[in-house]
Design an enzyme around this catalytic site. Structure first.
Site, short mmCIF file in Angstrom:
data_model
loop_
_atom_site.label_atom_id
_atom_site.label_comp_id
_atom_site.label_asym_id
_atom_site.label_seq_id
_atom_site.Cartn_x
_atom_site.Cartn_y
_atom_site.Cartn_z
N LYS A 14 -76.74 17.56 -26.07
CA LYS A 14 -75.51 18.29 -25.75
C LYS A 14 -74.28 17.58 -26.30
O LYS A 14 -73.43 18.20 -26.92
CB LYS A 14 -75.37 18.44 -24.22
CG LYS A 14 -76.54 19.20 -23.59
CD LYS A 14 -76.31 19.43 -22.10
CE LYS A 14 -76.33 18.17 -21.27
NZ LYS A 14 -77.68 17.57 -21.09
N ARG A 89 -74.15 21.54 -13.04
CA ARG A 89 -75.52 21.01 -12.95
C ARG A 89 -76.19 21.45 -11.66
O ARG A 89 -77.34 21.09 -11.43
CB ARG A 89 -75.47 19.49 -12.96
CG ARG A 89 -75.89 18.87 -14.28
CD ARG A 89 -75.76 17.36 -14.12
NE ARG A 89 -76.54 16.63 -15.06
CZ ARG A 89 -76.07 16.09 -16.18
NH1 ARG A 89 -74.82 16.26 -16.51
NH2 ARG A 89 -76.86 15.38 -16.96
N ARG A 128 -82.39 5.67 -27.11
CA ARG A 128 -80.94 5.59 -26.97
C ARG A 128 -80.56 4.40 -26.07
O ARG A 128 -79.55 3.73 -26.31
CB ARG A 128 -80.42 6.91 -26.34
CG ARG A 128 -78.92 6.96 -26.15
CD ARG A 128 -78.44 8.35 -25.81
NE ARG A 128 -78.54 8.64 -24.38
CZ ARG A 128 -78.22 9.82 -23.83
NH1 ARG A 128 -77.79 10.82 -24.58
NH2 ARG A 128 -78.34 10.01 -22.54
N ARG A 134 -76.36 2.21 -21.54
CA ARG A 134 -76.37 3.01 -20.31
C ARG A 134 -77.55 2.60 -19.42
O ARG A 134 -78.70 2.75 -19.82
CB ARG A 134 -76.48 4.50 -20.66
CG ARG A 134 -75.18 5.11 -21.10
CD ARG A 134 -75.33 6.55 -21.48
NE ARG A 134 -75.95 7.38 -20.45
CZ ARG A 134 -75.98 8.70 -20.48
NH1 ARG A 134 -75.38 9.35 -21.47
NH2 ARG A 134 -76.58 9.38 -19.53
N ARG A 146 -84.09 11.53 -13.37
CA ARG A 146 -83.10 12.49 -13.89
C ARG A 146 -83.77 13.84 -14.20
O ARG A 146 -83.18 14.89 -14.00
CB ARG A 146 -82.41 11.94 -15.14
CG ARG A 146 -81.34 10.91 -14.77
CD ARG A 146 -81.08 9.94 -15.88
NE ARG A 146 -80.41 10.52 -17.01
CZ ARG A 146 -80.34 9.93 -18.21
NH1 ARG A 146 -80.91 8.75 -18.41
NH2 ARG A 146 -79.71 10.51 -19.20
N1 LIG Z 1 -72.15 17.93 -13.20
C1 LIG Z 1 -72.62 16.78 -12.68
N2 LIG Z 1 -72.95 16.73 -11.38
C2 LIG Z 1 -73.41 15.61 -10.83
N3 LIG Z 1 -73.61 14.47 -11.51
C3 LIG Z 1 -73.30 14.47 -12.83
C4 LIG Z 1 -72.78 15.62 -13.49
N4 LIG Z 1 -72.56 15.32 -14.80
C5 LIG Z 1 -72.93 14.04 -14.96
N5 LIG Z 1 -73.38 13.52 -13.79
C6 LIG Z 1 -73.91 12.14 -13.57
O1 LIG Z 1 -73.83 11.42 -14.81
C7 LIG Z 1 -75.15 11.09 -15.31
C8 LIG Z 1 -75.16 11.15 -16.84
O2 LIG Z 1 -74.73 12.42 -17.29
P1 LIG Z 1 -74.78 12.81 -18.85
O3 LIG Z 1 -74.07 11.80 -19.65
O4 LIG Z 1 -74.36 14.22 -18.97
O5 LIG Z 1 -76.28 12.56 -19.20
P2 LIG Z 1 -77.55 13.26 -19.68
O6 LIG Z 1 -77.31 14.71 -19.94
O7 LIG Z 1 -77.94 12.50 -20.89
O8 LIG Z 1 -78.45 13.02 -18.50
C9 LIG Z 1 -76.08 12.08 -14.59
O9 LIG Z 1 -77.39 11.61 -14.52
C10 LIG Z 1 -75.38 12.17 -13.23
O10 LIG Z 1 -75.63 11.05 -12.42
#
Ligand SMILES: Nc1ncnc2c1ncn2[C@@H]1O[C@H](COP(=O)(O)OP(=O)(O)O)[C@@H](O)[C@H]1O
Length: 190
Positions: A14, A89, A128, A134, A146
């Site tokens: 994304k 999410r 990654r 991270r 996740r």
């Molecule tokens: N909309 C959301 N609601 C709740 N937690 C979120 C949300 N967006 C991001 N997070 C938190 O940030 C973390 C990393 O998000 P992101 O960088 O989008 O990672 P990825 O899509 O690679 O898992 C998630 O695992 C969560 O803990």
């Protein structure tokens, strides 16, 4: 004005695609993951709170995330449209986003999903994790958590947007350019 939700499992690409799409369609890119990481780096109260969840691979609570997202939208009043990446999410977040946009006379134009197999994505994230720094990318157990969060809380959003006739999916396996093409084909036809 177009408002696009970029949807997909962790590691689906994304963020990579958002970098191209935001320029192509003149959209304001809002990545909740990036905003949380920025706050963690700057040791804000929001960052300290988010970190306790993110480090385990759990979602940050809805109230916190929704409020943060709304203030980011409000901070960009002149935007020609938004590209939401990593938000919504949960069903609660999607409902809040719909109501919030409606209060501004706007709506989500489309949700576009990047599809890919879990096993390929877990490998991508571990790869990654070697360079991203991270913590949530470095441990297979956290990564699996996740996916569990995704399957339980995020996957139901596909039905939510399908019911609204706003859900589109593209194959997320291929070169970055190929996938940008696939996403653009959907957006150009909206
Ligand atoms: N909309 C959301 N609601 C709740 N937690 C979120 C949300 N967006 C991001 N997070 C938190 O940030 C973390 C990393 O998000 P992101 O960088 O989008 O990672 P990825 O899509 O690679 O898992 C998630 O695992 C969560 O803990």
């Amino acid at each position: 004005m177009i408002n696009i939700v970029l949807f997909g499992k962790p590691g689906a690409g994304k963020g990579t695609q958002a970098e191209f799409l935001k320029g192509k369609y003149n959209l304001t890119h809002l990545s909740t993951g990036d905003i949380f990481r920025f706050n963690i780096k700057n040791e804000t109260e929001l960052g300290k709170l988010a970190k306790t969840y993110m480090d385990k691979g759990d979602l940050v609570p809805d109230e916190v995330t929704i409020q943060m997202l709304q203030s980011e939208v409000d901070a960009n009043p002149d935007s020609a449209g938004f590209l939401f990446d990593g938000f919504p999410r949960t069903i609660a977040q999607a409902g809040a986003l719909d109501r919030f946009l409606e209060s501004k006379g706007q709506q989500i134009t489309a949700t576009v999903a990047l599809e890919a197999d879990d096993e390929i994505l877990v490998q991508r994230l571990l790869e990654r994790g070697k360079t991203s720094g991270r913590p949530d990318d470095q441990d297979e157990e956290k990564i699996r958590n996740r996916y569990q969060e995704y399957n339980e809380k995020t996957a139901p959003l596909m039905g939510y947007y399908k019911e609204q006739g706003k859900f589109y999916a593209v194959d997320g396996i291929g070169s970055i350019a190929e996938i940008t093409e696939r996403l653009s084909a959907v957006i150009d036809n909206l």
